[in-house]
Design an enzyme around this catalytic site. Structure first.
Site, PDB file in Angstrom:
ATOM      1  N   SER A 137      -1.117  19.430  -2.322  1.00 47.81           N
ATOM      2  CA  SER A 137      -0.296  19.315  -1.123  1.00 47.81           C
ATOM      3  C   SER A 137       1.187  19.108  -1.461  1.00 47.81           C
ATOM      4  CB  SER A 137      -0.841  18.179  -0.248  1.00 47.81           C
ATOM      5  OG  SER A 137      -0.243  18.160   1.014  1.00 47.81           O
TER       6      SER A 137
ATOM      7  N   ASP B 115       5.218  22.199   3.374  1.00 47.09           N
ATOM      8  CA  ASP B 115       4.962  21.542   2.089  1.00 47.09           C
ATOM      9  C   ASP B 115       4.215  22.501   1.175  1.00 47.09           C
ATOM     10  OD1 ASP B 115       2.522  21.462   3.406  1.00 47.09           O
ATOM     11  OD2 ASP B 115       1.959  19.517   2.594  1.00 47.09           O
TER      12      ASP B 115
ATOM     13  N   ASP C 118       1.165  23.173   0.271  1.00 47.49           N
ATOM     14  CA  ASP C 118       0.020  23.967   0.720  1.00 47.49           C
ATOM     15  C   ASP C 118       0.154  24.389   2.174  1.00 47.49           C
ATOM     16  OD1 ASP C 118      -0.454  21.423   1.799  1.00 47.49           O
ATOM     17  OD2 ASP C 118      -2.627  21.609   1.620  1.00 47.49           O
TER      18      ASP C 118
ATOM     19  N   ASP D  56       0.270  22.952   5.108  1.00 44.24           N
ATOM     20  CA  ASP D  56      -0.433  22.374   6.253  1.00 44.24           C
ATOM     21  C   ASP D  56       0.440  21.344   6.963  1.00 44.24           C
ATOM     22  OD1 ASP D  56      -0.509  20.278   4.455  1.00 44.24           O
ATOM     23  OD2 ASP D  56      -2.668  19.920   4.612  1.00 44.24           O
TER      24      ASP D  56
END
EC number: 5.4.2.10
Length: 446
Positions: free
Chosen positions: A102, A241, A243, A245
Site C-alpha cells: 500500500s 497511494d 496500490d 485504493d
C-alpha cells in the site's frame, strides 16, 4: 486467538525478512490454494501487484505455490488493488491476490487475498489458511499441476469499469487535472481513465523504477502535487497511494482535502440523487467531529467503525450502507466495487466538480474540522490503560469534553504505542487534555 501471519490488511512486512520471504509466499500460495480448491471445476487465481522491485520475487513464489497444488494462475501485472478484486469476480476466479504494501516504502511488501466474491477474506478464512501453513503441503499429481498465463487485457477492462461509475452524460472536457500516481500500481490506468473522459491530465509519479513507490509523491506526500496544481493553473489535484485504493485531493488553491471532506461530498451528493442507502455513511473512530455535525444538517447519520477499511466494510455490509471510508482517504463505494478504489472515488469528485460548476475550493470544503490532536506514547511492557491512575485522568477528560468534543484512547495494533486523540471546539482545551493524559500514561508506562 491471535493470527500469526495476517494483520488488519493481509500479510505485510519488510521484504526478505519473516514473514515477507519467497519461501513464505510460496507456502501462502499452497495454503490458500488448498483452502479454495472446492468443487470439480478448473480452479483459477488472479494475481496482481504494485511496482515494488520485490514484486517480481513474491509473484513468482506465489505462482509456484498455487500451480503446485493444482490452481491455474492469471497474472495481470501492475494493477490497483480494486482492479484485482474486480477481475477476480468478473473472471469467475476462486481467489484473487494483490502483492502490495500500500502506502509503505518500497522495502516493504504484502499479500492481500480476495475471495471469489471480490471481498477481502473473512477472519475464518484467514485462520484456516494459517492452519494449513502449519501442515504438510498436499501437492497435485504431475498431470494436474496448474498453468500460468499473462492476461494482457486487464488494464482495458479496469479502465472501462471505472469509467462506467460515472453517468453517461458526464464528461470531463475543459477540466485540468494533476494526477499523482505515487509511482505505483495506477501509473497507467488512472491518467488514461481521466483522459478518455475528456480531461486535460498533468501527470506525476508515473515513472516507477521499483524503488521510488510512495517516495516524495502520492497521497502521503503532497508537496509536489500542491505546487504543481497551483503553478499549472489546474482545477484540481488527485493523489493516489501505491496500490491506488486511497485518495487525497488538492483544490485549485493548493489546499489539502482529506477523506472526511470527500465522504461529506459523496454522501450528501448521493443522498440528494437518491443513491445513498441506509441514510448515512460509515467512517472510523478517527473521523473528525465536524463530519458528524455536517451530516446531521443533511439528516444523515455517521456510523463509526474501528480503524481499518475491513472494519468499515463490515459495518457497511451489516447496516446496508453503500458509502464508507477513512480520513486517510480509503473510499469504499459498494455500488462500484468491493474494496477501496481511489480512481473511482476521484471520478465521483470530478463528476460533482463538472455538475456543480463550482471551483474545487468551494465544493470540497463542506465543513470546518474541529481542532483535533493525536499523540502517541510508547510503552515497554504491561497494560498502562489498566492503571487506575490512567483511568481516572481519562474519566476526568471525558467529563471536561462532554458536549463540546470527543476523546479516543486506543492501543496500536502494530506497535507498543498508546494513541491519545482528542477533538473539540476549544483548541487550547484539546491540547491540554491530550498532554495531561499522555503525561500520566508515560508516567505509568515507565
Amino acid at each position: 486467538m491471535a493470527k500469526k501471519f495476517f494483520g488488519t490488511d493481509g500479510i505485510r512486512g519488510l521484504t526478505n525478512k519473516h514473514p515477507m520471504t519467497a519461501e513464505i509466499a510460496m507456502k501462502v500460495g499452497q495454503a490458500a490454494g488448498r483452502h479454495f480448491l472446492r468443487g470439480d471445476h478448473k480452479h483459477r487465481v488472479v494475481i496482481g501487484k504494485d511496482t515494488r522491485l520485490s514484486g517480481y520475487m513474491m509473484e513468482n513464489a506465489l505462482v509456484a505455490g498455487f500451480t503446485s497444488v493444482g490452481m491455474d494462475v492469471v497474472q495481470v501485472g501492475p494493477m490497483p488493488t480494486p482492479a484485482v478484486a474486480l477481475l477476480t469476480r468478473s473472471m469467475r476466479a476462486d481467489l484473487g491476490v494483490m502483492i502490495s504494501a500500500s502506502h509503505n516504502p518500497y522495502h516493504d511488501n504484502g499479500i492481500k487475498l480476495f475471495g471469489p466474491d471480490g471481498f477481502k477474506l473473512s477472519d475464518e478464512d484467514e485462520f484456516k489458511i494459517e492452519a494449513y501453513l502449519e501442515e504438510e503441503t498436499i501437492l497435485a499429481p504431475a498431470a494436474d499441476i496448474g498453468r500460468a498465463k499473462r492476461f494482457e487485457d486487464a488494464r482495458g477492462r479496469y479502465i472501462h469499469a471505472v469509467k462506467m461509475s460515472l453517468p453517461d452524460h458526464i464528461r470531463l472536457d475543459g477540466l485540468k487535472i494533476v494526477c499523482d500516481c505515487a509511482n505505483g500500481a495506477a501509473y497507467q490506468v488512472a491518467p488514461s481513465a481521466f483522459w478518455e473522459l475528456g480531461a486535460e491530465v498533468v501527470t506525476l509519479g508515473i515513472n516507477p523504477n521499483g524503488l521510488n513507490i510512495n517516495d516524495k509523491c502520492g497521497s502521503t506526500d503532497l508537496a509536489i502535487l500542491q505546487e504543481t496544481v497551483v503553478s499549472s493553473g489546474a482545477d484540481i489535484g488527485v493523489a493516489l497511494d501505491g496500490d491506488a485504493d486511497r485518495l487525497i485531493v488538492v483544490d485549485e488553491k493548493g489546499r489539502v482535502v482529506d477523506g472526511d471532506q470527500l465522504m461529506a461530498l459523496i454522501g450528501s451528493s448521493w443522498s440528494r440523487n437518491g443513491l445513498l442507502r441506509g441514510d448515512g455513511i460509515v467512517a472510523t473512530v478517527m473521523s473528525n467531529l465536524g463530519l458528524e455535525r455536517f451530516l446531521k444538517t443533511q439528516n444523515l447519520d455517521l456510523i463509526r467503525a474501528n480503524v481499518g477499511d475491513r472494519y468499515v466494510l463490515e459495518e457497511m455490509k451489516k447496516g446496508g450502507y453503500n458509502v464508507g471510508g477513512e480520513q486517510s482517504g480509503h473510499m469504499i463505494l459498494l455500488d462500484h466495487g468491493t474494496t477501496g478504489d481511489g480512481t473511482v472515488a476521484a471520478l465521483q469528485v470530478l463528476g460533482e466538480l463538472v455538475e456543480s460548476g463550482k471551483p474545487a475550493s468551494e465544493l470540497l470544503h463542506l465543513f470546518d474540522p474541529v481542532p483535533q490532536l493525536l499523540k502517541n506514547v510508547r510503552y515497554g511492557s504491561g497494560q498502562p490503560l489498566e492503571s487506575e491512575k490512567v483511568k481516572a485522568v481519562i474519566a476526568e477528560a471525558e467529563k471536561e469534553l462532554e458536549g463540546s468534543g470527543r476523546l479516543l484512547i486506543r492501543k496500536s495494533g502494530t506497535e507498543p504505542l498508546i494513541r491519545v486523540m482528542a477533538e473539540g471546539d476549544d483548541e487550547g482545551q484539546v491540547h491540554a487534555v491530550v498532554d495531561r493524559i499522555c503525561a500520566v500514561v508515560e508516567e505509568v508506562a515507565n
